[in-house]
Design an enzyme around this catalytic site. Structure first.
Site, PDB file in Angstrom:
ATOM      1  N   LYS A  81       1.041  -1.073  -0.204  1.00 42.66           N
ATOM      2  CA  LYS A  81       0.127  -0.149  -0.077  1.00 42.66           C
ATOM      3  C   LYS A  81       0.622   1.555  -0.360  1.00 42.66           C
ATOM      4  CE  LYS A  81      -0.095   0.155   5.098  1.00 42.66           C
ATOM      5  NZ  LYS A  81      -0.240   1.627   5.099  1.00 42.66           N
ATOM      6  N   ASP A  82       2.445   1.377   0.229  1.00 46.25           N
ATOM      7  CA  ASP A  82       2.652   2.164  -0.199  1.00 46.25           C
ATOM      8  C   ASP A  82       3.999   2.673  -1.162  1.00 46.25           C
ATOM      9  OD1 ASP A  82       2.067   2.744   2.814  1.00 46.25           O
ATOM     10  OD2 ASP A  82       4.623   1.946   3.992  1.00 46.25           O
ATOM     11  N   ARG A 133      -8.087   8.690   4.238  1.00 48.40           N
ATOM     12  CA  ARG A 133      -9.142   7.324   3.704  1.00 48.40           C
ATOM     13  C   ARG A 133      -9.899   7.563   5.807  1.00 48.40           C
ATOM     14  NH1 ARG A 133      -8.576   2.802   5.031  1.00 48.40           N
ATOM     15  NH2 ARG A 133      -6.237   2.838   5.433  1.00 48.40           N
ATOM     16  N   ARG A 134      -8.759   7.242   6.175  1.00 49.57           N
ATOM     17  CA  ARG A 134      -9.539   7.148   8.000  1.00 49.57           C
ATOM     18  C   ARG A 134     -10.013   7.540   8.624  1.00 49.57           C
ATOM     19  NH1 ARG A 134      -4.335   4.192   9.492  1.00 49.57           N
ATOM     20  NH2 ARG A 134      -4.334   1.776   8.867  1.00 49.57           N
ATOM     21  N   ARG A 151       2.353   9.908  13.807  1.00 50.48           N
ATOM     22  CA  ARG A 151       2.869   9.811  12.954  1.00 50.48           C
ATOM     23  C   ARG A 151       3.941   8.449  14.072  1.00 50.48           C
ATOM     24  NH1 ARG A 151       6.236  12.529   9.432  1.00 50.48           N
ATOM     25  NH2 ARG A 151       7.233   9.899   8.963  1.00 50.48           N
ATOM     26  N   ARG A 157       3.188   4.317  17.995  1.00 48.00           N
ATOM     27  CA  ARG A 157       1.538   4.968  17.636  1.00 48.00           C
ATOM     28  C   ARG A 157       1.290   4.070  18.958  1.00 48.00           C
ATOM     29  NH1 ARG A 157      -0.123   4.753  11.149  1.00 48.00           N
ATOM     30  NH2 ARG A 157       1.900   5.853  10.649  1.00 48.00           N
ATOM     31  N   CYS A 246      -1.005   7.512  -1.761  1.00 45.78           N
ATOM     32  CA  CYS A 246      -1.864   7.110  -0.887  1.00 45.78           C
ATOM     33  C   CYS A 246      -2.749   7.997   0.124  1.00 45.78           C
ATOM     34  CB  CYS A 246      -0.447   6.215   0.032  1.00 45.78           C
ATOM     35  SG  CYS A 246       0.361   5.313  -1.156  1.00 45.78           S
TER      36      CYS A 246
END
Length: 527
Positions: A81-82, A133-134, A151, A157, A246
């Site tokens: 996905k990156d 997106r989230r 971040r 996190r 992304c």
């Protein structure tokens, strides 16, 4: 393959190292030796910018790709996905791994939990995520939330949540699974990919090599997972056609279910824009990405009016999704319901191990009786609408039916409750679909608690799309009315659809019979 010892390039985070070692072990299993080389990317060095300013521009991949092109490494391992959707000249993705669970995890401090709300977050909770997106999808479900930038790698996190910098954080389940992180100190909500649609290729790893390394390419086919590759190819093509990186508030998720593909797409213009949703079920993937992107075109025509045979609240997700496109809603129930039990005999609950609700009404009428529940009772619900109603009563479902196919829901629930005692609070005229599927060693305690009465003299609707929420509503409407030519019908549940099948009317079945599923179904109709 007679190759030298391969050098795998990877970032140095715990997750990146796990991924690189996972590929190293996969290679060892086919007789190929490899070693790791840690490469620091610009994204690892710049920690003072929002993630959406970095992703999609190669900030987490560029240095790996440069070393690959320079010949100092033979393989680069990436979270798929990156990766930007366009590869640098001279490089190719030789293989992808089987996808890890693409669900999202919502980790919540235990004193910030309120299970009566969707996602179990207290009102106004501060949620950490750097994903547009989230953010867009979270705010669509819970507009009261405060979303703040987050971040760092996965352990960092989680530590920020532990330090109470946030009330909750959202992260990918795949990363947590791979690192085997203990989350017992938090309340954990697993959010299904059909609720919050993941990033294209979330959960899959990409193995990147030089294009001219044909022998290595052939060798890597031994660890290539074709089904995952086919699925994420659709997701990545959608992203590419939108010309988004992304950072775009875009989710796309494709999965193969038996002989068909199911694809969910969520897209917003900004991180605070209400996202549009689309669901497709197809037999092959040819041209599907183009079809999905065309549906989000600004030139497409929406229905002017949609009828639905139940009330729709002012802040309802479905209402907001339609009003965004100025679609008028004609919402009115065509039936009335009445309680037929006013006092609950304690006998019904004495040895109950499970309670199953097939509708919102069954939840509401049952808890209106103020039942004294057994301490360890579990709850099953037919779908997410019933699940939301159960949450409002302060309980979380242990079994939630998915997909809207009541026969499949019944079959899976029968497995879960084999040998148990199950209470069924229900409508007097219920079709008993779940009960009929139970195994012979399952004890049923039947409890009709309300009845339905059809309204009379129902006005016809001239909406282009008609949504019927139950067989009783179908019966009520067609006493005096007919469908106009061109009107499209969405049916909630197989039993409702069968009513139209008997009438010779083709219907659309949403994937899920809740507000999100209905919005997806309306958005997918061609007018």
């Amino acid at each position: 393959m007679n190759v030298k010892r391969l050098i795998i390039g990877t970032r140095g985070s715990d997750l990146a190292l796990w991924q690189a070692n996972f590929i190293k072990d996969k290679l060892a299993a086919i007789g190929v030796e490899a070693e790791l080389k840690i490469i620091k990317t610009q994204g690892d060095k710049i920690l003072n910018l929002r993630l959406d300013k970095l992703e999609g521009k190669g900030f987490f991949t560029k240095e790996l790709e440069e070393e690959l092109l320079g010949g100092t490494i033979d393989i680069a391992v990436h979270s798929h996905k990156d990766l930007p959707t366009v590869h640098p000249d001279g490089l190719t993705i030789a293989a992808v791994t089987e996808r890890e669970d693409p669900s999202e995890l919502l980790l919540i401090l235990k004193d910030c939990v309120n299970i009566t709300h969707k996602l179990s977050l207290k009102t106004g909770a501060m949620v950490g995520t750097s994903s547009n997106r989230r953010k867009a999808q979270l705010l669509a479900l819970r507009p009261d939330l405060n979303i703040e930038d987050l971040r760092g790698n996965v352990p960092t996190r989680i530590q920020k949540l532990r330090d109470e910098d946030y009330d909750a954080i959202m992260i990918a389940k795949a990363g947590v699974n791979r690192l085997n992180i203990d989350l017992s100190e938090f309340h954990v909500e697993v959010i299904d990919p059909t609720d919050i649609v993941p990033a294209p290729a979330q959960g899959a790893l990409a193995i990147q090599i030089r294009e001219n390394d044909s022998e290595l390419f052939d060798t890597l086919q031994q660890i290539h997972h074709k089904e995952t590759a086919d699925e994420i190819a659709v997701e990545r093509k959608v992203l590419n056609l939108f010309e988004g990186g992304c950072h775009m508030p875009l989710g796309c998720y494709c999965k193969k279910e038996e002989e068909q593909y199911e694809v969910w797409t969520s897209k917003a213009e900004t991180d605070e824009d209400f996202p549009d949703r689309l669901f497709y079920r197809v037999e092959n993937l040819d041209g599907l990405a183009e079809k999905i992107v065309a549906k989000f075109s600004g030139e497409r025509k929406f229905p002017a009016k949609v009828f639905i045979s139940r009330e729709v609240g002012e802040h309802n997700y479905f209402r907001k999704a339609l009003e965004k496109h100025n679609i008028e809603i004609d919402a009115r129930s065509l039936i009335r319901t009445f309680p037929i039990v006013t006092v609950l005999d304690p006998f019904y609950l004495k040895h109950i191990e499970w309670i199953f609700f097939s509708s919102r009404n069954s939840v509401d009428y049952f808890f209106n009786l103020k039942p004294m529940l057994p301490k360890h009772v579990k709850f099953g619900v037919a779908g997410r609408g019933s699940e939301d109603s159960l949450r409002r009563m302060g309980h979380v479902a242990d079994y939630v039916g998915e997909g809207g196919d009541i026969e499949e829901v019944a079959e899976l629930f029968a497995e879960a409750v084999a040998g148990k005692t199950v209470l069924f609070p229900r409508a007097q005229d219920s079709l008993l679909s779940i009960q009929k599927a139970l195994k012979s060693d399952t004890k049923v305690v039947d409890l009709p608690i309300y009845e339905t009465v059809i309204e009379e003299n129902i006005d016809q609707t001239y909406a282009e799309v008609l949504i019927f929420t139950s067989p009783s509503n179908v019966d009520a409407y067609f006493v005096d009315n007919l469908l106009d030519p061109g009107q499209k019908v969405i049916a909630i549940g197989n039993s409702t659809a069968k009513k139209f099948e008997e009438m010779g009317v083709k219907v659309i079945l949403p994937y899920s019979p809740d507000e999100i599923g209905l919005a997806e179904a309306v958005f997918g109709i061609d007018i």
